[in-house]
Design a protein around this motif. Structure first.
Motif, short mmCIF file in Angstrom:
data_model
loop_
_atom_site.label_atom_id
_atom_site.label_comp_id
_atom_site.label_asym_id
_atom_site.label_seq_id
_atom_site.Cartn_x
_atom_site.Cartn_y
_atom_site.Cartn_z
N GLU A 227 0.89 -1.16 0.17
CA GLU A 227 0.02 -0.10 0.15
C GLU A 227 0.90 1.27 0.24
O GLU A 227 1.87 1.08 0.67
CB GLU A 227 -0.85 -0.02 1.04
N ASP A 228 0.58 2.31 -0.91
CA ASP A 228 1.28 3.58 -0.57
C ASP A 228 0.41 4.51 0.24
O ASP A 228 -0.53 4.14 0.48
CB ASP A 228 1.19 4.00 -2.01
N PHE A 229 1.08 5.71 0.28
CA PHE A 229 0.30 6.61 1.21
C PHE A 229 -0.78 7.44 0.57
O PHE A 229 -1.39 8.03 0.92
CB PHE A 229 1.56 7.69 1.39
N ASP A 230 -0.84 7.14 -0.72
CA ASP A 230 -2.41 7.40 -1.27
C ASP A 230 -3.27 6.60 -1.11
O ASP A 230 -4.78 6.79 -1.89
CB ASP A 230 -2.07 7.70 -2.84
N GLY A 231 -3.31 5.40 -0.49
CA GLY A 231 -4.58 4.48 -0.36
C GLY A 231 -4.40 3.57 -1.77
O GLY A 231 -5.33 2.74 -1.31
N ASP A 232 -3.44 3.33 -2.31
CA ASP A 232 -3.38 2.50 -3.38
C ASP A 232 -3.03 1.18 -2.92
O ASP A 232 -1.66 1.00 -2.50
CB ASP A 232 -2.88 3.03 -4.58
N ASN A 321 12.59 7.84 1.57
CA ASN A 321 12.57 8.08 0.16
C ASN A 321 13.81 8.25 -0.72
O ASN A 321 13.63 8.55 -1.80
CB ASN A 321 11.49 9.14 -0.46
N ARG A 333 5.56 2.28 -7.73
CA ARG A 333 6.07 3.31 -6.91
C ARG A 333 7.71 3.55 -7.13
O ARG A 333 8.14 4.58 -6.61
CB ARG A 333 5.72 3.75 -5.77
N TYR A 337 10.53 5.40 -3.57
CA TYR A 337 9.31 5.92 -3.19
C TYR A 337 9.28 4.75 -1.80
O TYR A 337 9.20 3.41 -2.12
CB TYR A 337 8.11 5.71 -3.90
N LYS A 340 3.85 2.89 2.35
CA LYS A 340 3.31 2.67 3.76
C LYS A 340 3.18 1.52 4.51
O LYS A 340 3.41 1.34 5.54
CB LYS A 340 1.84 3.33 3.57
#
Length: 349
Positions: A227-232, A321, A333, A337, A340
């Motif tokens: 999961e990334d910090f954009d909720g993807d 990062n 990413r 990057y 999360k």
């Protein structure tokens, strides 16, 4: 240690019941404020995980000393009362039975667990508050007794190993790594990576030795959830995941990708693949004669033995990062990057 008067009286009264019949003992016998309940007869083992033992011609004497030691030691969850050649032996143990070895003693021992209502096949770990299933080495076994996802203790070759079990409709997963908030430092040495660190209550690594044992036992499909910090949310699943033993530095064999995160580990990656590589940490492994990728990446991983390092690393510094230093998955990413969260979990095919 001396017995308090009321404890000693209670102990003497219940001992005749415990010794004579397992039926009476199975209801649970009180020793002070602690209950010991009969669970099963087990063979006399020379190599079980004994924390303390006491032998005497008096059953009451050996049991009494042993029970007190077990109550005092939070690692202890069971006592075993054994008939030996010259009397009675009582052992305080962690409750996990190891592989039997040759011994001069014959017969069986009666095993009594502290009664904390984890069920007939489990006991409560008093330090962690989690149920340990004494004859389960993976979450498939746990599911037979409890189908609620959560933290459990497994018996992996006589050692209690704590993991998250995830019970989906179609699959049972044993989680070997969990990261989501940076509360646990993954910049560890070889020994810590070998035997594991962290906690199922926060973040953890189960240990490369335990990963080897699980894959050897047939948990050979891996799913990596990111999961990334954009909720993807993305995932990568491989239908071949095998980790060799310590002699081969826990070399990884991984292939058969599917998912939407992209393949950042198999042979298809080319240079910087994880497939076929040995596990390494900053103080041990593949960097000998090449680049110390674990030192650069700030965590142990299956790095390429030369200078390319890896297109993936899920053990790096949380939130960093800087290139190749965070929780990285090149095809999701990129390597500059830090993601999360990451979860690595195993199941049977």
């Amino acid at each position: 240690m001396c017995f308090k008067k009321d404890v000693l009286i209670s102990f003497v009264v219940v001992m005749s019941c415990i010794i004579q019949t397992s039926r009476c003992a199975s209801a649970g016998k009180n020793f002070g404020n602690v209950n010991f309940s009969f669970r099963r007869n087990i063979p006399y083992y020379e190599r079980n995980a004994t924390l303390y033992s006491a032998s005497s011609t008096s059953v009451i004497a050996s049991y009494g000393r042993c029970a007190v030691k077990c109550i005092e030691d939070l690692r202890c969850h069971a006592i075993e009362l054994c008939e030996v050649n010259d009397g009675t032996e009582c052992r305080a143990t962690n409750g996990l039975v190891m592989t039997p070895t040759s011994t001069n003693q014959q017969g069986v021992c009666k095993q009594y667990f502290m009664d904390y209502s984890c069920g007939d096949e489990a006991f409560l770990d008093r330090r962690r508050g989690l149920c340990v299933f004494s004859f389960c080495s993976d979450c498939d076994c746990v599911r037979k007794y409890n189908a609620i996802s959560g933290g459990y203790g497994l018996n992996i070759d006589g050692s209690a190993v704590f993991v998250l079990c995830q019970f989906d409709t179609n699959h049972t997963w044993t989680v070997i790594q969990n990261r989501y908030n940076g509360s646990v430092d993954f910049d560890r040495d070889w020994k810590e990576y070998t035997y594991g660190f962290g906690s199922v209550d926060t973040e953890y690594w189960i240990g490369t030795e335990n990963i080897h044992r699980l894959t050897k036992a047939g948990l050979s499909t891996v799913r990596i959830e990111l999961e990334d910090f954009d909720g993807d949310h993305r995932f990568a699943e491989y239908n071949v995941f095998c980790v060799a033993n310590a002699t081969y530095y826990y070399r990884l064999n991984i292939s058969g990708y599917s998912g939407d995160a992209g393949d950042s580990m198999s042979e298809a990656v080319g240079d910087a693949k994880a497939d076929g590589e040995m596990f390494s940490t900053a103080d041990m492994g593949a960097h000998v004669g090449g680049k110390n990728c674990a030192l650069q990446g700030r965590g142990g991983w299956w790095y390429e033995a030369g200078t390319a390092c890896s297109k993936s690393s899920l053990t790096g510094e949380y939130g960093s990062n800087k290139r190749d230093k965070g929780i990285n998955w090149d095809t999701f990413r990129g390597m500059s990057y830090s993601l999360k969260s990451s979860v690595i979990k195993l199941r049977r095919p």
